[in-house]
Design a protein around this motif. Structure first.
Motif, short mmCIF file in Angstrom:
data_model
loop_
_atom_site.label_atom_id
_atom_site.label_comp_id
_atom_site.label_asym_id
_atom_site.label_seq_id
_atom_site.Cartn_x
_atom_site.Cartn_y
_atom_site.Cartn_z
N ALA A 7 0.90 -1.06 0.09
CA ALA A 7 0.09 0.11 -0.06
C ALA A 7 0.99 1.31 -0.09
O ALA A 7 2.05 1.24 0.64
N TRP A 8 0.48 2.34 -0.76
CA TRP A 8 1.09 3.43 -0.78
C TRP A 8 2.57 3.44 -1.55
O TRP A 8 3.28 4.33 -1.46
N ASN A 38 1.45 -1.99 4.42
CA ASN A 38 1.89 -0.78 3.61
C ASN A 38 3.52 -0.65 3.16
O ASN A 38 4.22 -1.28 4.14
N TYR A 67 1.43 7.20 4.09
CA TYR A 67 -0.03 7.78 3.44
C TYR A 67 0.12 9.36 3.68
O TYR A 67 -0.63 9.75 3.33
#
Lengths: 523, 523
Positions: free
Chosen positions: A117-118, A248, A252
């Protein structure tokens, strides 16, 4: 007393000898059971939250779509004040728009891998050789200077062969395990969060130091890879058999620098590549990973909605229920936590459908950014109830918060979260659901989810005891957290029991006792 | 008798009271154990057959590459007559050159799916909507006439929710299960294959009729889809959690018409799409599936190699060992059957390495096209030993054929395949390996692999009893049949025991008894 049943509470396994009696509304329980067990909508709700909405990563367009759907759905039940309520700043939204990777040498094989993620995108569809790096210290990186441009890189994690479990994936609590929980004694002061995080444990310092060192190295490695124009990073995802647990790979925060594309790769595919490279075989790959960031709305939101209280004296008091609504991105967050969200929505639907007019106000809250640190519930609690040392007036008006976030397993009981006073109350409230397997009240704590935000400001916050099922083995943050894992009968049971707990909390003469009060009476 | 050990064979659980004694060469066993258990090369061999070679589908370039590697490897052990020996015409080679598919509406999600073997390619990278068809009879197809061009189609299989196992993936035989096998009585006449295939079972006729009807409909469906220019077919693969079991979707015959591209889709991804379509949600996909056919060599080959016999009278007699070398295409055929192939190669290496000069000739054969119908071993047997009613002279000179093809599990004993006479012999040959868990001799049959080709012409052909491990739950023909599933200690044990069996078969005064002879003495 026509409509009520008085239960003596000299129940075995409780740590004190109160002779309290708790009122059970048997007629209401009957209606709740009928609606919850025989006219359930919980699977339809869960279907929308998973299959239709897709992943609900914090800040993602998918989450927003699902939140809007849920708010409208709650309105359609007849709830009031249904809305998306901002809780504070979260950060960047992110989603996957393309995910393809395969080895092409020594032969073609498409791999199972999930973008962290990200993390960012590959520069279009790329092709390149895979390089295995030995990096034990930051200085080891210098060996590879000038050699990594356009490469797909793996840091050798010295991973041994995959360890496969000898146990079944699915599990439920045994009678013995439940008895042990029921017999637990109060945990030492420090509360839920101290206990969970192991503060003061001497091993923890070593662990934290090692983790800090690894984190520091990660930063240096990441910077080096960017500088060297690495094309793609492969890391090993936990899991076997095609199951990949995800995390992640970058921040974020809206101020965070873009991180290189990184694929969390299934154990089997990762180790195949590592074995080939260790043996000196050439491995080439092709990949096309496209992710997208969203900066248009950095705010985080919770979904809230209410059934208004009707008793003149009590309607300003509140019973809350909820669970987090956000998920990780590889599956559709079915057990984590569409299950809990759908059950809580269904509990509200049941109460509305049986025509319940509660004395106290009932409020559902579906949190976001739980996965990043309980942000949604913490933000909500801070805004409405204050902080531990600066409580707001509303803090005194919340009788209880009930949370569900331990997967699809049915309710087997409830954690008192160290609150001795609620023991006999919960024991009596479970009484009508013994036939459904819910029997156990434990003084013990459980952590890791949103009831802790309430517990932290001394609002009674509870998580139910749920059967584990395959939460730890297959679904928790994995690509296999999909609708298929939801067990219909378990979700129906949970919604029915939650509805009854909420019902009785809203009708009870007094609010639930808080932690301080009953301390003197416990052992 | 310095180097041998005489074992009395009044062993419990045998179906007769022979007082036979069987010679065990304890010195040889010691050397075999030392080489097999402490200097094993079996994992290195298995690594080449799986990770390096990749899938070894019949007729594929991958299979040919692995066969050439194996022939050279066997030569490097010092074996003679190592070669690829043609067994007859197989058909088209085929391999996957690209495999990508994802849903793009209602959100992006890359699916886990495997092209069915011998199906063709999409017309480049395609995009299209997914259509769910209800087809109970061939005439139902007409409803969709003119509507399917460029569509991705799913025939609704009325699949309920995924059924997930409550048992562990991994299993080993219990003592009770082994005792039951040891106590088995001879099976009725009709032999291994009759017994396995259930000839004469009244339910079987119904089953075969239903299957024939479905097959007939498949032809009509396939023709309709081609005529309507369907872009891609999705079908549900067996398996859960990212594990997908695969099959072929078209004929490998060189005369067969090309079949449309078809993806065997993971249960989770398939059912997600089906649920969305059933609920009236729009689902769009993108896919790029490229497969390649090979017509340059339609021949099938086995790999054979020998250790030449040295006894003037016995060297024309042969002891054979082997297993099939071909695999399915989604994994690397690790347990099916790189495991058996590597073990048999290792058994030869062990015998060569300890300097063994056998009386009888020892011949390894690694079959191809077992997965399509034991073609490699059947072709070999027909060419060398004839058919049941027209046996060749060489048929009389094969003492035994030993096969390994039941996964990575260690050897727990051996099936007599209905041959009562070998019971006491095998019992004594297992004696030195009791400490390794190999104890059980059963009069029972087992089917489904290449020893049946030998059994069919009355050459003693045997498959060992192996622990099941995750063969049926995870690996057998699946995308998860990879090196990671191989259990090193089990493969070492198996190679050691096979080497000893082959050793003793080659040195025994007599060839092994055949089925006819001992019949009178059994119950």
């Amino acid at each position: 007393m026509k409509k009520t049943l008085l239960l003596s509470l000299l129940t075995a396994g409780m740590g004190f000898s109160a002779l309290a009696q708790e009122v059970i509304d048997a007629e209401a329980v009957k209606k709740i059971r009928e609606e919850g067990l025989n006219h359930s909508q919980v699977m339809k709700t869960a279907f929308y939250l998973t299959d239709v909405a897709g992943p609900r990563l914090s800040g993602s367009p998918g989450l927003k779509k699902a939140q809007n759907w849920a708010a409208n759905e709650l309105k359609s039940y007849g709830l009031v004040n249904a809305k998306l309520e901002p809780w504070g700043k979260f950060g960047k939204g992110w989603q996957v728009n393309k995910n393809y990777a395969a080895i092409t040498v020594p032969y073609y094989h498409a791999i199972i891998a999930i973008p962290k993620a990200w993390t960012s995108s590959t520069k279009g569809a790329i092709k390149g050789d895979v390089t295995l790096l030995k990096v034990d210290t930051v200085t080891d990186l210098q060996k590879y200077k000038g050699q990594l441009a356009g490469k797909i890189v793996i840091i050798d994690n010295n991973a041994p062969a995959l360890v496969r479990s000898k146990n079944p994936d699915l599990s439920r609590y045994t009678d013995e395990e439940l008895a042990k929980m029921a017999a637990a004694t109060p945990q030492p002061a420090g509360g839920a969060r101290g206990g969970q995080r192991g503060g003061g444990n001497p091993q923890m310092a070593t662990f934290m130091a090692a983790r800090a060192k690894a984190a520091a190295m990660r930063g240096a490695i990441s910077a080096f890879f960017q500088q060297e124009n690495v094309a793609l990073i492969l890391s090993q995802g936990r899991g076997t058999d095609g199951t990949v647990f995800t995390t992640n790979g970058a921040s974020y925060a809206d101020t965070a620098k873009a991180a290189l594309p990184e694929l969390e790769t299934s154990g089997e595919d990762f180790l195949r590549i590592v074995r080939l490279l260790r043996a000196g075989q050439k491995v080439s790959m092709e990949a096309d990973v496209q992710t997208q960031f969203y900066n248009d709305d950095l705010q985080g939101y919770n979904v809230v909605a209410e059934i208004a209280g009707t008793d003149k004296k009590l309607k300003d008091q509140v019973v809350m229920l909820g669970g987090h609504f956000d998920s990780w991105h590889a599956g559709t967050g079915a057990t984590d936590n569409a299950a809990g969200s759908a059950v809580m929505m269904e509990a509200m639907r049941i109460l509305k459908t049986i025509g319940f007019k509660p004395k106290r106000t009932i409020r559902i809250a579906l949190w976001s950014s739980e996965e990043q640190g309980l942000f949604g519930s913490r933000g909500y609690v801070a805004a409405h109830f204050g902080k531990k040392d600066s409580l707001k007036a509303e803090q005194a008006k919340v009788s209880a918060y009930y949370n569900l976030d331990n997967g699809t397993g049915k309710i087997r009981g409830v954690y008192q979260q160290g609150n001795a006073g609620v023991g006999p109350i919960f024991q009596s409230w479970l009484e009508p659901f013994k036939d459904l397997g819910a029997t156990t009240v434990t003084i013990g704590n459980t952590g890791g989810t949103d009831h802790q935000s309430f517990d932290a400001v001394n609002i009674p916050g509870f998580q139910f005891i749920q059967d584990g099922m395959d939460y730890n083995t297959r679904t928790h943050h994995s690509n296999q957290d999909t609708y298929d894992r939801l067990v219909e009968d378990d979700l129906k049971q949970a919604a029915t029991i939650v509805a009854s707990f909420v019902y009785h909390t809203s009708q009870r003469a007094e609010m639930l006792p808080r932690k301080e009060a009953p301390k003197a009476g416990t052992n």
